[in-house]
Design an enzyme around this catalytic site. Sequence first.
Site, mmCIF file in Angstrom:
data_model
loop_
_atom_site.group_PDB
_atom_site.id
_atom_site.type_symbol
_atom_site.label_atom_id
_atom_site.label_comp_id
_atom_site.label_asym_id
_atom_site.label_seq_id
_atom_site.Cartn_x
_atom_site.Cartn_y
_atom_site.Cartn_z
ATOM 1 N N LYS A 1 1.075 -1.136 -0.061
ATOM 2 C CA LYS A 1 -0.028 0.007 0.022
ATOM 3 C C LYS A 1 0.919 1.157 -0.034
ATOM 4 C CE LYS A 1 -0.445 -0.455 5.019
ATOM 5 N NZ LYS A 1 -1.431 -0.809 5.973
ATOM 6 N N TYR B 1 15.673 30.575 7.965
ATOM 7 C CA TYR B 1 14.384 31.037 8.285
ATOM 8 C C TYR B 1 14.304 31.137 10.049
ATOM 9 C CZ TYR B 1 12.409 30.630 3.849
ATOM 10 O OH TYR B 1 11.993 30.878 2.512
#
Length: 366
Positions: A42, A260
């Site tokens: 999956k 940042y």
Amino acid sequence: MTVATTTEATRARLTVDLGAVVANWRSLCALHPSGAVAGVVKADGYGLGAASVGRALLAAGCEHFFVAHLEEGLALRDALGLGPMIAVLNGFPPGAEADAALLPVLNGLGNVRAWTAAARADGRVRDVLLHLDTGMARLGLPPEELVQVAAEPGLLDGLQLRYLMTHLACAEDPANPLNAAQAARFAAACAALPAAPRSFSNSSGLFLGGLAASDLARPGCALYGINPTPGRPNPMRPVVRLDAPVLQVREVPAGATVGYGASWTAPRPSRIATVAVGYADGYLRSLSGRGMARDGAGRPVPLVGRISMDLITFDVTDHPAIRTGDFLELIGPGNTPDEVAARAGTIGYEVLTSLGHRYARHWLPA
Ligand SMILES: *Cc1c(COP(=O)(O)O)cnc(C)c1O
């Protein structure tokens, strides 16, 4: 001399070792002599490529596959051809084109009724898996619905029960009493239904010994090298490498801030290496200030500052040999998905299924 193209020099490389996936599958088979071992692929094979992983496992003799979504199942059927069983864990409605190509997992009484109605309507018996909830309270028939199935003769008419299955909630914790409780509830639930093969265990369940025996195990994470026995040495072979190139190296003075939010301040004159991976590539932002890479000699290189969308920064002051164009190992044998996950505050499953789509992907053949 070969000159690397710009693309090669600035793009991270994700390498998936299909030989290791197959070796892991074989070692899980050896742990499960009572029955077969499926491949759970999956979420695009836990982020590593369901078609590539599926083909390698099929060639090694794996005959059962599990996906979560209908669309995943259809794509896998295209990749694998008509031979192997492909079951869709989340189920799908009867009548779709998938009806003949894929097996639905029936997760509740409503699903059961819909599929019996379809079988009654066209007289064609439907192969299905029936999921019994023994302690997850997520999908699967809860005990009260099971009582109803037993009480309502004919409710399963037209359905061929390929497997009765359940799913363990705490298999990675062998001491958890829920493991034995789920095994007992599953045995009791199966006894109340028509006889059918049983599917019980996920990866970690395969390490619970006799408790986990069934006709079909359903491992996922262990195939991909995630440790199914947390707290103990990892018995699986590593499968994934992520190597990312240094785009620039710069000198910054003591007191300079990086990235940042100016969240990291150089405590001394420092060398900062900027690497071409970011949170848009699935390098989790929670690794800001906590991530780690390995240099070519396997030594740890600390990540500093915040993770940006496309870039991360490392303090290479103590690694004077590192230059632009060198590759740092972000995931690999010395920096496993489980270790990255621990630093990021998550699990290896999320690290793998988050891997982005901008990497140059290579699959080493099995
Ligand atoms: C994901 C999943 C598995 C595989 O679990 P792992 O822990 O990755 O081995 C097996 N069965 C079901 C129902 C699942 O959802």
